[in-house]
Design an enzyme around this catalytic site. Structure first.
Site, short mmCIF file in Angstrom:
data_model
loop_
_atom_site.label_atom_id
_atom_site.label_comp_id
_atom_site.label_asym_id
_atom_site.label_seq_id
_atom_site.Cartn_x
_atom_site.Cartn_y
_atom_site.Cartn_z
N ALA A 1 -6.62 -4.96 7.16
CA ALA A 1 -7.62 -3.94 6.83
C ALA A 1 -8.85 -4.53 6.15
CB ALA A 1 -6.99 -2.89 5.91
N LYS B 1 -13.40 -0.89 6.02
CA LYS B 1 -13.99 -1.71 4.96
C LYS B 1 -15.02 -2.69 5.49
CE LYS B 1 -10.19 -0.02 2.96
NZ LYS B 1 -9.22 0.84 3.63
N ASP C 1 -0.64 -5.51 9.09
CA ASP C 1 -1.70 -4.58 8.71
C ASP C 1 -2.88 -5.42 8.23
OD1 ASP C 1 -3.34 -2.60 7.75
OD2 ASP C 1 -1.84 -1.65 6.47
N TRP D 1 0.86 -1.18 0.00
CA TRP D 1 0.00 0.00 0.00
C TRP D 1 0.90 1.24 0.00
CZ3 TRP D 1 -1.95 2.70 4.84
CH2 TRP D 1 -2.94 3.65 4.53
#
Length: 394
Positions: A210, A243, A208, A127
């Site tokens: 997400a 999300k 991470d 990202w």
């Protein structure tokens, strides 16, 4: 003073969004923006969140600050969601943050406080904001090979070869599931191999996560994070609710730091709270409170998990449809990896020239490295994208 400022590099995704908005064509498709959209092109408020919001409106009596770490009930709920008891609670420090990005930034800051010499190893690609933040706070960064353009899968041999550079105290940033931007994920066996390398060297994992619930399922998507957390003495986890709860603009995230033993946790917890105070003081609460309500109420949680599964299956269906359409048009299986990828994104392996041609000739916008947001499609636009890819020379 301000005359000394220099123009900052434009964010490529935000620039792409602006170009899409300015495109006058009626038939255009936005596959660049990183938010979930339903078949009508809307990012909906999830049903359970809407119900929780109505309930909260009736009973909330104050908008006063929470603590520096946020509401402890939110941290407990997120720890249960992500880790489900695989690590003793008294080893886990946690704070609420402004979104997953806030958790990532605070995680990096904590690493820098704990070990100023730590290098952060990040996947190539990752990202873009990972690299942007690390550069801004001047943390040493090393990339490791990850995505294989030819197969559309993970270059695991290359990854492990690059991780041979690890030294004690370094940090390896991993994506818990639904790798952004590629959609290609490590298997659990491969995660175990990475864990073995980390423990052999004395390096620390940072995860991470997400997109929990967007890939193979809510529990399945947490499996790798749980494996790492229970296998390594220390682990840092940055979790986002944007999300999977659809609370993008509420900026709801959680940073967890697992210490080697419970005796260390109070100092770690105090450090995370200190970092919150330095950067933004008290974290946002509205989204965190809604998430807490959903996760701790049986009826709301059931409704949320039902809708989350609907979202996941819709994206899998679009993946399969696109892979099948590309197979039909190209008379080859070179795009089959799209159906194997998970989450919102896939990197198609197209050249920047082909990506630009698809935008110019067909009004289909994707990031220059050919990352597409699967959720930007619907059953009607999938054939249009497939046709454009083949006609542009993909």
């Amino acid at each position: 003073m301000f005359s000394n400022l220099k123009p900052q590099p434009a964010d490529k995704i935000l620039a792409l969004m602006a170009a899409y908005r300015e495109d006058p064509r009626d038939q255009k498709i936005d596959l660049g923006v990183g938010v979930y959209k339903n078949a009508e092109g809307v990012t909906p408020v999830m049903r359970a969140i809407k119900t929780a919001e109505k309930q909260l409106w009736e009973v909330e009596t104050t908008k006063s600050y929470t603590g520096l770490a946020g509401d402890p009930a939110f941290s407990d709920a997120m720890i249960n969601l992500v880790l489900d008891g695989v690590v003793a609670r008294d080893r886990i420090a946690a704070v609420a943050t402004p979104g997953g990005t806030g958790a990532v930034r605070q995680g990096f800051e904590a690493i820098r406080l704990a070990n100023p010499d730590a290098r952060v190893f990040v996947s190539d690609p990752t990202w873009p904001n990972h690299l942007s933040i690390l550069k801004f706070i001047e943390m040493p960064t090393v990339t490791y090979r990850y995505f294989d353009e030819e197969s559309g899968g993970v270059n695991f041999d290359g990854m492990m070869e690059d991780l041979n550079q690890l030294q004690k105290g370094d940090v390896v940033l991993l994506h818990g599931c639904c790798h952004n931007p590629t959609g290609a994920n490590l298997t659990l066996d491969q995660f175990q191999t990475v864990v073995d390398k980390l423990n052999e060297v004395g390096a620390v994992p940072m995860i991470d996560i997400a997109y929990q619930g967007f890939g193979d399922g809510l529990e399945e998507d947490a499996a790798a994070t749980r494996l790492v957390a229970k296998s390594c003495p220390e682990t840092i986890i940055a979790a986002s609710c944007s999300k999977n709860f659809g609370v993008y603009r509420e900026r709801t995230g959680c940073l967890m730091a697992i210490s080697e033993n419970a005796a260390q946790t109070p100092v770690t917890q105090g450090t995370l709270a200190f970092l919150n105070r330095q950067n933004f003081s008290f974290p946002p609460d509205h989204g965190a409170r809604l998430v807490t309500m959903v996760l701790t109420d049986d009826a709301l949680r059931t409704e949320w998990q039902t809708e989350l599964e609907e979202v996941r299956l819709s994206m899998l269906g679009l993946r399969e449809q696109l892979a099948n359409e590309l197979k039909r048009l190209s008379n080859s299986d070179r795009f089959d990896f799209i159906a194997r990828h998970r989450g919102m994104f896939s990197r198609l392996g197209l050249s920047p020239e082909i990506v630009e041609k698809i935008k110019a000739d067909f009004g289909i916008y994707m990031v220059g490295d050919s990352r597409i947001n699967i959720a930007g499609l619907n059953q009607t636009t999938v054939p249009l994208l497939a046709d454009a890819i083949i006609k542009a020379g993909g």
